[in-house]
Design a protein around this motif. Structure first.
Motif, short mmCIF file in Angstrom:
data_model
loop_
_atom_site.label_atom_id
_atom_site.label_comp_id
_atom_site.label_asym_id
_atom_site.label_seq_id
_atom_site.Cartn_x
_atom_site.Cartn_y
_atom_site.Cartn_z
N SER A 35 -3.09 -28.85 4.77
CA SER A 35 -3.39 -29.70 5.94
C SER A 35 -4.85 -30.16 5.91
O SER A 35 -5.77 -29.35 5.77
CB SER A 35 -3.11 -28.91 7.23
OG SER A 35 -3.91 -29.41 8.28
N MET A 36 -5.06 -31.46 6.06
CA MET A 36 -6.44 -31.98 6.05
C MET A 36 -7.24 -31.52 7.26
O MET A 36 -8.44 -31.36 7.19
CB MET A 36 -6.44 -33.52 5.94
CG MET A 36 -5.79 -34.26 7.09
SD MET A 36 -4.02 -34.01 7.14
CE MET A 36 -3.43 -35.46 6.31
N PHE A 37 -6.54 -31.31 8.38
CA PHE A 37 -7.26 -30.85 9.57
C PHE A 37 -7.68 -29.39 9.43
O PHE A 37 -8.70 -28.98 9.98
CB PHE A 37 -6.40 -31.07 10.82
CG PHE A 37 -6.16 -32.53 11.11
CD1 PHE A 37 -7.18 -33.35 11.57
CD2 PHE A 37 -4.91 -33.11 10.88
CE1 PHE A 37 -6.98 -34.70 11.81
CE2 PHE A 37 -4.69 -34.46 11.11
CZ PHE A 37 -5.71 -35.26 11.58
N ARG A 71 5.88 -20.51 10.14
CA ARG A 71 5.21 -20.70 11.44
C ARG A 71 5.72 -19.79 12.54
O ARG A 71 5.48 -20.04 13.73
CB ARG A 71 5.30 -22.17 11.90
CG ARG A 71 4.64 -23.12 10.93
CD ARG A 71 4.54 -24.53 11.41
NE ARG A 71 4.10 -25.36 10.27
CZ ARG A 71 3.05 -26.17 10.29
NH1 ARG A 71 2.35 -26.32 11.37
NH2 ARG A 71 2.71 -26.84 9.21
N ARG A 112 3.66 -25.83 17.16
CA ARG A 112 3.70 -25.72 15.70
C ARG A 112 2.45 -26.23 14.98
O ARG A 112 2.38 -26.19 13.76
CB ARG A 112 4.88 -26.55 15.17
CG ARG A 112 6.25 -26.12 15.65
CD ARG A 112 7.32 -27.03 15.07
NE ARG A 112 7.13 -27.25 13.65
CZ ARG A 112 7.58 -26.44 12.68
NH1 ARG A 112 8.26 -25.36 12.99
NH2 ARG A 112 7.37 -26.75 11.42
N LYS A 113 1.50 -26.80 15.72
CA LYS A 113 0.41 -27.49 15.03
C LYS A 113 -0.68 -26.56 14.50
O LYS A 113 -1.12 -25.64 15.19
CB LYS A 113 -0.24 -28.52 15.96
CG LYS A 113 0.64 -29.75 16.09
CD LYS A 113 -0.12 -31.05 16.01
CE LYS A 113 0.86 -32.17 15.75
NZ LYS A 113 0.65 -33.33 16.57
N VAL A 114 -1.12 -26.88 13.29
CA VAL A 114 -2.32 -26.24 12.74
C VAL A 114 -3.37 -27.33 12.57
O VAL A 114 -3.01 -28.49 12.39
CB VAL A 114 -2.03 -25.56 11.38
CG1 VAL A 114 -1.17 -24.35 11.55
CG2 VAL A 114 -1.44 -26.52 10.35
N PRO A 115 -4.65 -27.00 12.61
CA PRO A 115 -5.19 -25.66 12.81
C PRO A 115 -5.09 -25.18 14.27
O PRO A 115 -5.29 -25.96 15.19
CB PRO A 115 -6.66 -25.83 12.42
CG PRO A 115 -6.96 -27.27 12.73
CD PRO A 115 -5.69 -28.01 12.39
N ASP A 164 -6.40 -27.60 17.86
CA ASP A 164 -6.90 -28.93 17.47
C ASP A 164 -8.27 -28.79 16.77
O ASP A 164 -9.19 -28.14 17.29
CB ASP A 164 -7.03 -29.88 18.68
CG ASP A 164 -7.25 -31.32 18.24
OD1 ASP A 164 -6.32 -32.14 18.37
OD2 ASP A 164 -8.34 -31.62 17.74
N SER A 165 -8.40 -29.48 15.62
CA SER A 165 -9.61 -29.36 14.81
C SER A 165 -10.87 -29.81 15.55
O SER A 165 -11.95 -29.24 15.35
CB SER A 165 -9.46 -30.15 13.51
OG SER A 165 -9.35 -31.53 13.77
N THR A 166 -10.73 -30.81 16.42
CA THR A 166 -11.90 -31.30 17.17
C THR A 166 -12.36 -30.26 18.18
O THR A 166 -13.56 -29.97 18.31
CB THR A 166 -11.55 -32.62 17.89
OG1 THR A 166 -11.18 -33.58 16.90
CG2 THR A 166 -12.72 -33.16 18.70
N ASP A 176 -9.86 -38.97 12.42
CA ASP A 176 -8.70 -38.11 12.73
C ASP A 176 -7.49 -38.90 13.21
O ASP A 176 -6.35 -38.47 13.02
CB ASP A 176 -9.07 -37.08 13.82
CG ASP A 176 -10.01 -36.01 13.31
OD1 ASP A 176 -10.41 -36.05 12.14
OD2 ASP A 176 -10.36 -35.12 14.12
N GLU A 177 -7.71 -40.02 13.88
CA GLU A 177 -6.59 -40.76 14.46
C GLU A 177 -6.21 -42.02 13.69
O GLU A 177 -5.04 -42.42 13.70
CB GLU A 177 -6.91 -41.15 15.92
CG GLU A 177 -7.22 -39.97 16.83
CD GLU A 177 -6.07 -38.98 16.96
OE1 GLU A 177 -4.89 -39.39 16.88
OE2 GLU A 177 -6.36 -37.78 17.14
N1 LIG Z 1 -5.29 -33.74 16.06
C1 LIG Z 1 -4.86 -32.49 15.44
C2 LIG Z 1 -3.82 -32.80 14.36
C3 LIG Z 1 -3.19 -31.56 13.77
C4 LIG Z 1 -1.98 -31.87 12.92
O1 LIG Z 1 -1.46 -33.01 12.90
N2 LIG Z 1 -1.48 -30.86 12.20
C5 LIG Z 1 -0.32 -31.01 11.33
C6 LIG Z 1 -0.66 -30.62 9.91
S1 LIG Z 1 -1.85 -31.69 9.18
C7 LIG Z 1 0.76 -30.06 11.78
O2 LIG Z 1 0.54 -28.88 11.96
N3 LIG Z 1 1.99 -30.58 11.94
C8 LIG Z 1 3.14 -29.76 12.20
C9 LIG Z 1 3.90 -30.17 13.42
O3 LIG Z 1 3.41 -31.02 14.17
O4 LIG Z 1 5.01 -29.63 13.59
C10 LIG Z 1 -6.09 -31.78 14.88
O5 LIG Z 1 -7.13 -32.42 14.72
O6 LIG Z 1 -6.03 -30.57 14.66
#
Ligand SMILES: N[C@@H](CCC(=O)N[C@@H](CS)C(=O)NCC(=O)O)C(=O)O
Length: 201
Positions: free
Chosen positions: A13-15, A40, A50-53, A64-66, A100-101
């Motif tokens: 993941s880039m974030f 997960r 589910r989102k990382v980080p 959220d990375s920010t 990021d967006e």
């Molecule tokens: N705006 C968020 C974006 C995070 C994001 O999109 N994470 C993705 C991986 S790059 C993720 O975990 N997606 C899995 C999902 O949404 O189920 C940030 O900056 O952290």
């Protein structure tokens, strides 16, 4: 209270890479939980999303990375990831958000392009961003007078484009290439093909 800093991380993941860079610059130790190891499950149990980080910061849940970057800066102001002065800080945050967006959108478009028409559209989208970036980095190593979160966010998207999407920045964008090489050296990566995971810089 047990002090523990745990990053729910996906190496691709880039974030997550962005946040690993922030940890390294600040030399803040952290534990990695690989979300791919248990599909997960532990992340869902902890946060119901589910989102990382995602960060477990001494028991405080930060998503959220920010938000994570700003939270780390607050407690660990050493080696600031923002430029000096309110005006430049605002610009830095705007560029972080743009990267990021907006750049993420171009990455997704390129990655998902499965026919010549979609590929052409994604290339045109990236092309306009390369033009912007090439001007932004004209005669500069970093956008501000040192490495900041703006460069880190932009690098994490360009790095993903190179490593995961496997798309090379066209040679004509010399300043973008110079920026990538400068970041490779700054991050002490042997090759741009490597993902960043050094504990400190
Ligand atoms: N705006 C968020 C974006 C995070 C994001 O999109 N994470 C993705 C991986 S790059 C993720 O975990 N997606 C899995 C999902 O949404 O189920 C940030 O900056 O952290």
């Amino acid at each position: 209270m047990i002090m523990a800093v745990k990053l729910f991380n996906s190496q691709t993941s880039m974030f997550c890479e962005k946040v690993r860079m922030v940890f390294a610059i600040k030399k803040v130790p952290y534990e990695v939980i690989d979300v791919r190891a248990d599909e997960r499950k532990s992340l869902l149990e902890y946060t119901n999303q589910r989102k990382v980080p995602t960060l477990n910061y001494n028991g405080e849940c930060v998503i959220d990375s920010t938000v994570i970057s700003a939270r780390l800066e607050k407690d660990h102001p050493q080696n600031s990831i923002y430029p000096d002065g309110a005006a430049n800080k605002g610009l830095c945050l705007a560029l972080e958000d743009w990267s990021d967006e907006v750049l993420i959108h171009a990455n997704h478009a390129m990655r998902r392009a499965d026919n010549p028409e979609a590929k052409q559209k994604a290339e045109a989208e990236w092309d306009s961003h390369f033009k912007t970036l090439d001007q932004m980095y004209a005669g500069k190593k970093f956008i501000f007078d040192k490495l900041t979160l703006a460069d880190i966010s932009i690098f994490s998207q360009l790095h993903y484009l190179y490593t995961a999407v496997k798309y090379d920045v066209p040679a004509q964008y010399k300043n973008v290439h110079a920026f990538l090489e400068n970041m490779r050296q700054t991050l002490k990566l042997k090759s741009l093909a490597d993902s960043f995971d050094a504990p400190s810089l």
